[in-house]
Design an enzyme around this catalytic site. Structure first.
Site, PDB file in Angstrom:
ATOM      1  N   GLU A   1       4.547  34.647  43.943  1.00 21.69           N
ATOM      2  CA  GLU A   1       5.870  34.714  44.574  1.00 21.69           C
ATOM      3  C   GLU A   1       5.806  34.413  46.078  1.00 21.69           C
ATOM      4  O   GLU A   1       6.161  35.252  46.919  1.00 21.69           O
ATOM      5  CB  GLU A   1       6.506  36.083  44.330  1.00 21.69           C
ATOM      6  CG  GLU A   1       6.788  36.356  42.865  1.00 21.69           C
ATOM      7  CD  GLU A   1       7.493  37.683  42.632  1.00 21.69           C
ATOM      8  OE1 GLU A   1       8.209  37.802  41.623  1.00 21.69           O
ATOM      9  OE2 GLU A   1       7.332  38.602  43.470  1.00 21.69           O
TER      10      GLU A   1
ATOM     11  N   CYS B   1       6.832  33.568  60.097  1.00 22.86           N
ATOM     12  CA  CYS B   1       6.124  34.401  61.063  1.00 22.86           C
ATOM     13  C   CYS B   1       6.313  33.792  62.438  1.00 22.86           C
ATOM     14  O   CYS B   1       6.227  32.570  62.603  1.00 22.86           O
ATOM     15  CB  CYS B   1       4.641  34.493  60.712  1.00 22.86           C
ATOM     16  SG  CYS B   1       3.666  35.382  61.959  1.00 22.86           S
TER      17      CYS B   1
ATOM     18  N   GLU C   1       7.643  36.061  34.604  1.00 25.26           N
ATOM     19  CA  GLU C   1       7.976  37.475  34.792  1.00 25.26           C
ATOM     20  C   GLU C   1       9.439  37.717  34.479  1.00 25.26           C
ATOM     21  O   GLU C   1      10.307  36.922  34.833  1.00 25.26           O
ATOM     22  CB  GLU C   1       7.729  37.936  36.239  1.00 25.26           C
ATOM     23  CG  GLU C   1       6.303  38.169  36.632  1.00 25.26           C
ATOM     24  CD  GLU C   1       6.221  38.785  38.029  1.00 25.26           C
ATOM     25  OE1 GLU C   1       7.180  39.466  38.445  1.00 25.26           O
ATOM     26  OE2 GLU C   1       5.213  38.565  38.711  1.00 25.26           O
TER      27      GLU C   1
END
Length: 663
Positions: free
Chosen positions: A150, A158, A306
């Site tokens: 993910e 950042c 998932e």
């Protein structure tokens, strides 16, 4: 799919053996066989176990686990474990921990704590991946590499000094000279001119609005920075195991990552999907995301890597899936192109942030409702094995451009209410309700397979992409374009002459002025439609008005138009119409383009109808019985013959192998 994959539909989920005593593993493997599990994801968050220190390794436990799965005939999706750096790495260098736009350096104690540009993290991740690849490339249980996990889930950007330097290098490669950057960024506005690349910083928190082109380039850079990490790992894996495919799990239609570019580097597209059981329309959004996953590799099957068997643990209120819902939603993914139905996770955790997240094997064990559903659905998937590999053919496509999405949701626009997902959703819902399956396409895609192309919004539009769309219409295709499109070019500069810019000729209209609708208000369009959020002062330049504004300042002005262009047609919506009004516009386009539902007409309310190759999926998303038209054949779930109709129970389903393919 490839070496190591069992035949049929893959079934399984994440397994985190490091959370359990080793004597539990054999029990788990036996229960997996009982449930019909064929594929498990292992090692996603195991970095600290695999590498307890900079120069120490512990592979013995993973060796034994891989051998156990091989002995039980269970294939492994082996993760590279780089998504969650261990404490020893985080403390080894200042810049591993990411920094927010406000200058706050994030702290250890969660997951995904890394700066994508930090060389210490990059070297350590590469070292770990090489060690795993060298050790397990030839292991008989290995079927798939699971790169990272993910990307961008918790940290999409950042703002530290390492990231700033990396951003400057990215800009140098893109623009070569600071003079060209000044031109593209429009830095004469507000005296923002740069004399040197070294003067440029990331778009940190500033006194007022930040240069919009700088922000757009920052979005591009952040997607590329994460993709560079993915490609580094993929290159290592390809060197040591070129015959084993690799994937990384997307998070559905995720704004931060340009999925078209990422999918070019994926062997198999995979997705994590967590629709909310408390949302009565959650299945529509899930269908949308499944269609996107299928589209990213040109219609090839993908993996649902998932989903939650029942409740998740991270919403304010975590509602479980009522009995039958996880089966229905899993069949929906299968209907829309998935060849694997996997879950997070196999055994429910006893500690940590996700201990209340559901699992295939719940806390109560084999006595639980969840376990009974796990076993029952595994048996059903074996009956659907022949569906694997089949494909969907769509005749309508929706254009999706991540660069346009990023630019659309910038600041200082006529209305901040123009958001991509909110513009897209009503269009998709209208097609879904009519039983029309769509593909998503990039703005530079080949449009020849499609009779109808839909662009709910293309705020940012390159001239060459507009030419592709115009040529498609001229050759006999049909276009429906939504508002606030063709406004800016790839640098977020306004197209000369006004919107819709390079689509002006094919649409036969020009926008004189944007006219946002105040919150809580609507304007009438035609006799009974309403528009909210947005409208435009539109001038027809050859296009024929289909609907006009009927109230407010724009009363009498065209609202929806149609323009004949070559052998095709192009419709333009200058407003956000309500569902009924939008539906009528799309009905006209669908009829003209001769795009018809799979059943010949819209399915009953609440019933989803999808044709995957020769297989017709009928899914009842309601809590009442539904009588639906069908195609003749055999229901693979029951073995019963189907004629022209089928009765579906509440949350029921049928998967019909149509007569043309009967043996």
């Amino acid at each position: 799919m490839s070496r190591g994959f069992p035949e049929g539909i893959q079934y399984g989920g994440d397994y985190n053996p490091e959370q359990w005593p080793e004597e539990t593993w054999a029990e788990d493997a036996a229960l997996m066989r009982e449930a019909g599990v064929t594929l498990v994801t292992v090692g996603v968050f195991a970095w600290a176990r695999l590498q307890p220190g900079p120069d120490s390794w512990e592979f013995g436990w993973l060796d034994r686990l891989m051998d156990l799965f091989a002995a039980h005939g269970i294939a492994v999706d082996l993760a590279t474990a780089t998504a969650s750096p261990p404490a020893w790495l985080v403390r080894s260098a200042t810049y591993v921990r990411p920094v927010t736009a406000d200058g706050v350096r994030l702290e250890f104690g969660s997951r995904q704590l890394y700066c994508p540009s930090d060389p210490t993290y990059v070297r350590a991740a590469g070292k770990l991946v090489r060690a795993l690849a060298e050790r397990y490339a030839k292991h008989p249980a290995l079927a798939l590499w699971h790169i990272h996990n993910e990307y961008g889930d918790h940290v999409t950007e950042c703002f530290c000094e390492e990231s700033a330097a990396d951003f400057r290098d990215w800009l140098r490669k893109r623009y070569r000279t600071v003079e060209e950057l000044n031109r593209v960024w429009g830095t004469d506005f507000w005296s923002q001119r740069y004399g040197d690349f070294r003067q440029i910083e990331p778009p940190r928190t500033a006194p007022g609005p930040v240069n919009p082109t700088q922000v757009l380039d920052w979005r591009r850079f952040c997607s590329d920075a994460l993709l560079r990490l993915h490609r580094l790992e993929r290159d290592v894996l390809r060197t040591h195991s070129p015959d084993v495919p690799a994937t990384t799990n997307f998070m559905s239609m995720f704004k931060a990552l340009d999925h078209w570019e990422w999918a070019r580097h994926e062997d198999i597209v995979s997705d994590d999907a967590y629709p909310d059981p408390a949302d009565p329309a959650a299945h529509v959004g899930a269908a949308l995301n499944h269609d996107l996953m299928r589209s990213l590799k040109g219609g090839r099957p993908w993996l649902l890597l998932e989903q939650a068997p029942s409740a998740v643990s991270w919403r304010p209120v975590n509602v479980p899936k009522r009995p039958g819902l996880q089966r229905l939603w899993s069949l929906q993914a299968l209907a829309r192109g998935a060849d694997g139905i996997l879950y997070f996770q196999w055994r429910q955790s006893r500690a940590g942030a996700e201990k209340f997240h559901s699992a295939l094997l719940p806390h109560r064990g084999t006595a639980s409702r969840g376990w009974r559903e796990t076993v029952r659905f595994g048996a059903e998937l074996r009956r659907l094995a022949e569906v694997a590999g089949s494909r969907i053919t769509a005749r309508a496509a929706i254009v999706l451009d991540w660069h346009s999405w990023w630019a659309l949701e910038g600041t200082d626009h006529p209305s901040e209410r123009m958001r991509w997902r909110e513009l897209l959703r009503p269009w998709y819902e209208a097609l879904y309700a009519r039983g029309i399956t769509v593909d998503f396409v990039a703005p530079d895609a080949d449009l020849s397979p499609y009779r109808l192309v839909l662009a709910p919004n293309l705020y940012l539009l390159r001239a060459e992409h507009a030419r592709r769309i115009a040529d498609h219409v001229h050759g006999g295709g049909h276009l429906v374009c939504g508002p606030f499109s063709g406004v800016v070019d790839e640098h977020d500069h306004l197209h000369p002459g006004g919107a819709p810019g390079p689509l002006r000729e094919v649409l036969g209209v020009v926008v004189d002025e944007f006219w946002p609708v105040p919150d809580g208000e609507t304007v009438r369009v035609g006799e009974d439609a309403r528009a909210s959020v947005w409208s435009e002062w539109l001038v027809a330049e050859g296009a024929r008005p289909l609907l006009a504004y009927a109230s407010g300042t724009l009363a009498g002005q065209p609202a929806v138009t149609r323009n004949a262009w070559g052998r095709g047609s192009a419709r333009y919506l200058s407003c956000r119409l309500d569902a009924e009004g939008l539906g009528r516009v799309l009905d006209g386009a669908l009829c003209e383009a001769e795009v018809t539902p799979v059943l010949g007409a819209a399915p009953p309310a609440g019933v989803e109808a999808v044709r995957r190759g020769p297989y017709l999926f009928l899914l009842n998303h309601t809590d009442r019985e539904a009588d639906s038209p069908a195609l003749p054949g055999t229901d693979l779930l029951t073995g019963e013959q189907v004629h022209d109709r089928v009765r579906l129970g509440p949350l029921g389903a049928a998967v019909v192998r149509t007569v043309s393919t009967e043996r």
